[in-house]
Design a protein around this motif. Structure first.
Motif, PDB file in Angstrom:
ATOM      1  N   ALA A 200      18.395  19.796  -0.944  1.00 18.29           N
ATOM      2  CA  ALA A 200      18.199  18.085  -1.793  1.00 18.29           C
ATOM      3  C   ALA A 200      17.933  18.158  -3.069  1.00 18.29           C
ATOM      4  N   PRO A 201      18.836  17.817  -3.987  1.00 23.41           N
ATOM      5  CA  PRO A 201      18.807  17.610  -5.171  1.00 23.41           C
ATOM      6  C   PRO A 201      17.421  17.093  -5.808  1.00 23.41           C
ATOM      7  N   VAL A 202      17.416  16.031  -4.458  1.00 25.02           N
ATOM      8  CA  VAL A 202      15.859  15.358  -4.484  1.00 25.02           C
ATOM      9  C   VAL A 202      15.206  14.501  -3.195  1.00 25.02           C
ATOM     10  N   LEU A 203      13.964  15.027  -3.624  1.00 22.67           N
ATOM     11  CA  LEU A 203      13.007  14.153  -2.650  1.00 22.67           C
ATOM     12  C   LEU A 203      12.941  13.048  -2.687  1.00 22.67           C
ATOM     13  N   ILE A 204      12.037  12.204  -1.870  1.00 15.04           N
ATOM     14  CA  ILE A 204      11.226  11.120  -1.640  1.00 15.04           C
ATOM     15  C   ILE A 204      10.213  11.626  -1.071  1.00 15.04           C
ATOM     16  N   LEU A 205       9.241  11.219  -1.483  1.00 16.81           N
ATOM     17  CA  LEU A 205       7.745  11.972  -0.589  1.00 16.81           C
ATOM     18  C   LEU A 205       7.226  10.006  -0.630  1.00 16.81           C
ATOM     19  N   ILE A 206       6.750   9.579   0.194  1.00 20.82           N
ATOM     20  CA  ILE A 206       6.388   9.006   0.583  1.00 20.82           C
ATOM     21  C   ILE A 206       4.644   8.816   1.383  1.00 20.82           C
ATOM     22  N   PHE A 207       3.979   8.237   0.154  1.00 22.47           N
ATOM     23  CA  PHE A 207       2.639   8.035   0.818  1.00 22.47           C
ATOM     24  C   PHE A 207       2.088   6.638   0.529  1.00 22.47           C
TER      25      PHE A 207
ATOM     26  N   PRO B 294       0.619  -1.415  -0.218  1.00 25.89           N
ATOM     27  CA  PRO B 294      -0.251   0.108   0.519  1.00 25.89           C
ATOM     28  C   PRO B 294       0.644   1.227  -0.052  1.00 25.89           C
ATOM     29  N   TRP B 295       1.349   1.675  -1.003  1.00 30.08           N
ATOM     30  CA  TRP B 295       2.850   2.690  -0.850  1.00 30.08           C
ATOM     31  C   TRP B 295       2.939   3.155  -1.983  1.00 30.08           C
ATOM     32  N   THR B 296       3.245   3.965  -2.163  1.00 25.67           N
ATOM     33  CA  THR B 296       3.560   4.750  -3.401  1.00 25.67           C
ATOM     34  C   THR B 296       4.669   6.047  -3.428  1.00 25.67           C
ATOM     35  N   PHE B 297       5.580   5.982  -3.662  1.00 25.79           N
ATOM     36  CA  PHE B 297       6.626   6.619  -3.653  1.00 25.79           C
ATOM     37  C   PHE B 297       6.703   7.935  -4.755  1.00 25.79           C
ATOM     38  N   VAL B 298       7.129   8.812  -4.475  1.00 17.29           N
ATOM     39  CA  VAL B 298       7.388   9.874  -5.477  1.00 17.29           C
ATOM     40  C   VAL B 298       8.810  10.741  -5.741  1.00 17.29           C
ATOM     41  N   VAL B 299      10.012  10.368  -6.626  1.00 15.90           N
ATOM     42  CA  VAL B 299      10.254  11.320  -6.580  1.00 15.90           C
ATOM     43  C   VAL B 299      11.019  12.697  -7.222  1.00 15.90           C
ATOM     44  N   VAL B 300      10.854  13.610  -6.292  1.00 14.64           N
ATOM     45  CA  VAL B 300      10.869  15.482  -6.524  1.00 14.64           C
ATOM     46  C   VAL B 300      12.115  16.104  -6.801  1.00 14.64           C
ATOM     47  N   LYS B 301      12.646  16.121  -8.641  1.00 12.59           N
ATOM     48  CA  LYS B 301      13.494  17.017  -8.484  1.00 12.59           C
ATOM     49  C   LYS B 301      13.446  18.671  -8.647  1.00 12.59           C
ATOM     50  N   ASP B 302      11.832  19.045  -9.347  1.00 15.80           N
ATOM     51  CA  ASP B 302      12.212  20.327  -9.129  1.00 15.80           C
ATOM     52  C   ASP B 302      12.130  21.035  -8.621  1.00 15.80           C
ATOM     53  N   LEU B 303      13.036  22.014  -8.822  1.00 17.80           N
ATOM     54  CA  LEU B 303      14.105  22.940  -8.074  1.00 17.80           C
ATOM     55  C   LEU B 303      12.158  23.562  -7.441  1.00 17.80           C
TER      56      LEU B 303
ATOM     57  N   ILE C 267       1.452   0.672   9.076  1.00 15.75           N
ATOM     58  CA  ILE C 267       2.514  -0.123   9.560  1.00 15.75           C
ATOM     59  C   ILE C 267       3.486  -0.138   8.048  1.00 15.75           C
ATOM     60  N   SER C 268       3.108  -1.328   7.256  1.00 17.53           N
ATOM     61  CA  SER C 268       3.242  -1.720   5.909  1.00 17.53           C
ATOM     62  C   SER C 268       3.939  -0.823   5.493  1.00 17.53           C
TER      63      SER C 268
END
Lengths: 246, 246
Positions: free
Chosen positions: A188-195, A134-143, A215-216
């Motif tokens: 930070a050049p990269v953010l990882i958002l975890i949904f 049940p996860w979504t990882f979003v990588v953000v590089k845009d300033l 928990i997962s």
């Protein structure tokens, strides 16, 4: 720990609620439907219930084709290390992970996207309730997007410090010398958002229950942290911040 | 995945609520005290609130000596791998962790206690809300105690299958071919029970708030899983089972 260090990249793990638009009404409705059954036997630990009372009415159970899908059988293979090697590996891994720190000063040096992909894929190997992942990882590089994220987080964090969490929390945090200013979200050049996905959608458009989703997702975050430390990509983890995307 | 494999040891991660005797009354009382303040600004994500509304009244804040304690400064050191090495390490770690499986057949072969100690110490390097480290790891090797644990878990799990979780959950689990019989809890030479501490106790006997304790403990579980997989100690993880110790 709080001086400028040659940190390579910051990866921010933000635990976010994934809420589908217009879904709230039906959630409330389902809760009502299932309440009678739930009351017949209380949960052992109310706190662990974690939205899994959102399961559909029993009459829907037969609609779920996915549960019966044929999945390819992958034989489990396992090689055992000699005992000495097991001890050595566990010791080395401990020493490496024990060097991980939550830092507030972040380098702007780039990191290969292949590394980011690999650590996210590694996090995705985590176990999850009924294997719902049940996860979504979003990588953000845009300033600009990074800066907007910083603004949202700082606004919420300021409320945390000034009123939401109470004076005890602020006192407990004092020794860590943190505040709500998060400049490193720009650096930070990269953010990882975890949904976390509180539910999914099946192929037929029906709601798919994600058991123990919080928990997962948190377990996946732990594995992500280990992967980042193995790679020696340093990070600022902030898994305790959340906001809602509507 | 579900046939008898040469698995070396089973380590069961069971997320358990750590409840201090006679604490329930005072928890309820505190909740009442803080409700008025909490209502002034709602939590962004109610679900993440996770018992942190148990903070003490603001008048108690000055009593907390620990928050002001002098902790030794450990300089943060960091060496960066060349990019190629970073990619290689992240790839290898992914491939190793991607081999982890949740199995139901467990070997009774012994595993060195040093390994168990190391993986638990590794889990303890996890980040936690306000660095409260709200976890307790309990290692069980005694045959009788293991069997009693099995009985408690099977009793609760049977209720899960028969009524608590609903038919949808049972349907969703069908493809995993699991049930409530957990013979491997007897077979495994070592069980690791993981307790979340919903609060701690300060030196002066006062209640110490453990912020986001469930998320923190789950992250530690993720790191524990990574450590076990690094060591190639196989395991059955059951982080989604809980029971209360009173």
């Amino acid at each position: 720990m709080f001086f400028l260090t040659p940190v390579l990249v910051a990866v921010i793990c933000i635990l976010v609620v994934w809420i589908f638009k217009n879904a709230d009404g039906s959630i409330e409705r389902r809760k009502g439907e299932t309440r009678a059954r739930a009351e017949s036997r209380p949960w052992v630990d109310e706190d662990l219930k974690d939205n899994t009372d959102l399961h559909q009415g029993e009459e829907d159970a037969d609609d779920w084709q996915e549960s019966e899908e044929d999945v390819e059988h992958i034989p489990f293979s396992h090689t055992r290390y000699p005992e000495k090697e097991m001890v050595k590996r566990s010791q080395e891994f401990y020493e490496l992970l024990n060097k991980r720190r939550s830092v507030r000063f972040i380098s702007d040096e780039q990191v290969p996207m292949e590394v980011i992909d690999n650590v996210i894929k590694t996090a995705g190997t985590a176990p999850s309730g009924a294997h719902t992942e049940p996860w979504t990882f979003v990588v953000v590089k845009d300033l600009d997007v990074k800066h907007k994220i910083r603004e949202i987080i700082e606004e919420e964090e300021e409320i945390n410090y000034l009123k939401r969490m109470g004076r005890q929390w602020v006192t407990d945090l004092r020794k860590l010398r943190t505040n709500w200013i998060k400049e490193y979200l720009d650096t930070a050049p990269v953010l990882i958002l975890i949904f976390k996905q509180v539910h999914g959608l099946a192929a037929n458009g029906k709601r798919k229950v994600h058991y123990y989703n919080e928990i997962s997702v948190s377990i996946a975050c732990g594995i992500l942290l280990a992967a980042l430390q193995i790679t020696k990509v340093c990070l600022e983890e902030g898994p305790f911040i959340s906001f809602i995307i509507l």
